[in-house]
Design a protein around this motif. Structure first.
Motif, short mmCIF file in Angstrom:
data_model
loop_
_atom_site.label_atom_id
_atom_site.label_comp_id
_atom_site.label_asym_id
_atom_site.label_seq_id
_atom_site.Cartn_x
_atom_site.Cartn_y
_atom_site.Cartn_z
N ALA A 117 0.81 -1.22 0.00
CA ALA A 117 0.00 0.00 0.00
C ALA A 117 0.85 1.27 0.00
N GLY A 118 2.16 1.13 0.20
CA GLY A 118 3.04 2.30 0.21
C GLY A 118 2.91 3.15 1.45
N VAL A 119 2.58 2.52 2.59
CA VAL A 119 2.46 3.24 3.86
C VAL A 119 3.48 2.68 4.84
N PRO A 120 3.88 3.47 5.85
CA PRO A 120 4.96 3.02 6.73
C PRO A 120 4.59 1.91 7.69
N VAL A 121 3.30 1.80 8.09
CA VAL A 121 2.88 0.77 9.03
C VAL A 121 1.52 0.22 8.63
N LYS A 122 1.27 -1.02 9.02
CA LYS A 122 0.05 -1.71 8.64
C LYS A 122 -1.24 -0.97 9.04
N PRO A 123 -1.34 -0.36 10.25
CA PRO A 123 -2.59 0.32 10.61
C PRO A 123 -3.02 1.44 9.67
N LEU A 124 -2.09 1.92 8.82
CA LEU A 124 -2.43 2.96 7.85
C LEU A 124 -2.86 2.39 6.50
N VAL A 125 -2.82 1.07 6.35
CA VAL A 125 -3.25 0.45 5.10
C VAL A 125 -4.74 0.76 4.87
N PRO A 126 -5.09 1.25 3.68
CA PRO A 126 -6.51 1.58 3.44
C PRO A 126 -7.38 0.34 3.32
N VAL A 127 -8.51 0.38 3.98
CA VAL A 127 -9.55 -0.65 3.87
C VAL A 127 -10.87 0.09 3.68
N ALA A 128 -11.56 -0.19 2.61
CA ALA A 128 -12.82 0.48 2.29
C ALA A 128 -12.66 2.00 2.30
N GLY A 129 -11.51 2.46 1.75
CA GLY A 129 -11.34 3.88 1.52
C GLY A 129 -10.72 4.70 2.63
N GLU A 130 -10.30 4.06 3.73
CA GLU A 130 -9.66 4.82 4.81
C GLU A 130 -8.71 3.91 5.58
N PRO A 131 -7.74 4.49 6.30
CA PRO A 131 -6.81 3.66 7.07
C PRO A 131 -7.56 2.72 8.01
N MET A 132 -7.11 1.48 8.08
CA MET A 132 -7.85 0.48 8.84
C MET A 132 -8.01 0.84 10.31
N ILE A 133 -7.08 1.60 10.89
CA ILE A 133 -7.17 1.93 12.31
C ILE A 133 -8.41 2.78 12.63
N ASN A 134 -8.90 3.53 11.67
CA ASN A 134 -10.00 4.45 11.94
C ASN A 134 -11.26 3.75 12.43
N ARG A 135 -11.57 2.61 11.84
CA ARG A 135 -12.84 1.96 12.18
C ARG A 135 -12.86 1.41 13.61
N PRO A 136 -11.87 0.62 14.05
CA PRO A 136 -11.91 0.18 15.45
C PRO A 136 -11.77 1.35 16.43
N ALA A 137 -11.01 2.37 16.06
CA ALA A 137 -10.88 3.54 16.95
C ALA A 137 -12.23 4.22 17.13
N ARG A 138 -12.98 4.41 16.05
CA ARG A 138 -14.29 5.04 16.16
C ARG A 138 -15.26 4.17 16.96
#
Length: 263
Positions: free
Chosen positions: A28-49
């Motif tokens: 994905a060209g990002v420095p860490v896995k939590p920033l990998v986009p899933v459904a249009g946004e970094p994956m960390i956003n959904r569990p955080a919300r």
């Protein structure tokens, strides 16, 4: 505790990086896995919300080696600006980082810990886990194989086989009191072998290992037995939702997760 109780739980969201480059992050060209986009946004956003939206969660601690990655990314900068969120630097191992965090930050119990790749985490999962884990010193969420395969037969997981079923982790953990520290310390010792079920079991003694191999122990009973060994209450939470054990670990997982979110 129910979802209507006051916000008393400290949530810990693991957002670190492994010692070696993660294939998903590299692709994905990002420095860490939590920033990998899933459904249009970094994956960390959904569990955080999901955690911040739950009425039982009082604060969210994001544990990562590089907080600046999230502050500098426009899509995750909201985390750094939310007053209920704080970043703490972790080390290489989950258990060692958690023990260090518990010592230096003096976090109030109970603690609920999950991972940034738990993209499908939602209010229903948190409701069930909090309700069933409350009162335990330590609890772990798992999904039984038939629960998952009834809905997602194509999903591939790591399973531990016991008399009461085949179980896979759901990446949600509960630490209800300081009594959990010795178990976390043991976790630290076997952390590098977390995918090798027999090594984890053997750390709890030969009876647990032989019992699992001969299928004479249920996992529920085994977890309770471990708790008694450490003088605490340990509990298995068998999650009702199959999605609880689907995390974003491989490209196929992301395809499945995106199809679930699209529904």
């Amino acid at each position: 505790m129910t979802s209507s109780d006051p916000a008393t739980i400290t949530a810990i969201l693991l957002a670190g990086a492994r010692p070696i480059a993660d294939p998903l992050a590299t692709a994905a060209g990002v420095p860490v896995k939590p920033l990998v986009p899933v459904a249009g946004e970094p994956m960390i956003n959904r569990p955080a919300r999901a955690l911040l939206a739950h009425p039982a969660i009082g604060q969210l601690v994001v544990l990562t080696q590089n907080p600046e990655y999230f502050a500098d990314d426009p899509a995750t900068a909201w985390l750094a600006s939310d007053p209920r969120v704080r970043f703490e630097r972790g080390g290489k191992g989950i258990a060692s980082s958690l023990l260090e965090l518990m010592e230096k930050a003096d976090l109030p119990f109970p603690l609920l810990m999950t991972t940034a790749d738990h993209v499908l985490l939602d209010a229903a999962m948190l409701d069930q886990f909090v309700a069933e884990a409350t009162g335990a010193d330590i609890a772990v969420a798992l999904v039984e194989k038939t629960t998952l395969l009834a809905h997602y037969p194509q999903s591939r997981r790591t399973w531990l086989k016991f008399r009461d079923g085949w179980w896979s982790g759901a990446n949600i953990f509960w630490f209800g009191s300081a009594k959990a520290r010795p178990v976390i310390a043991l976790w630290q010792d076997v952390e590098q072998d977390r995918k090798k079920g027999w090594k984890i079991l053997s750390a709890f003694g030969p009876l647990a290992l032989v019992g699992a191999l001969l299928r004479i122990l249920t996992l529920r009973g085994g977890i309770a037995r471990v708790g008694r060994r450490f003088g605490l209450t340990a509990r298995l939470v068998a999650m009702d939702q199959a999605e609880a054990c689907i995390d974003a670990d491989k490209p196929d997982d992301i395809v499945l997760i995106e199809s679930i979110l699209a529904r």
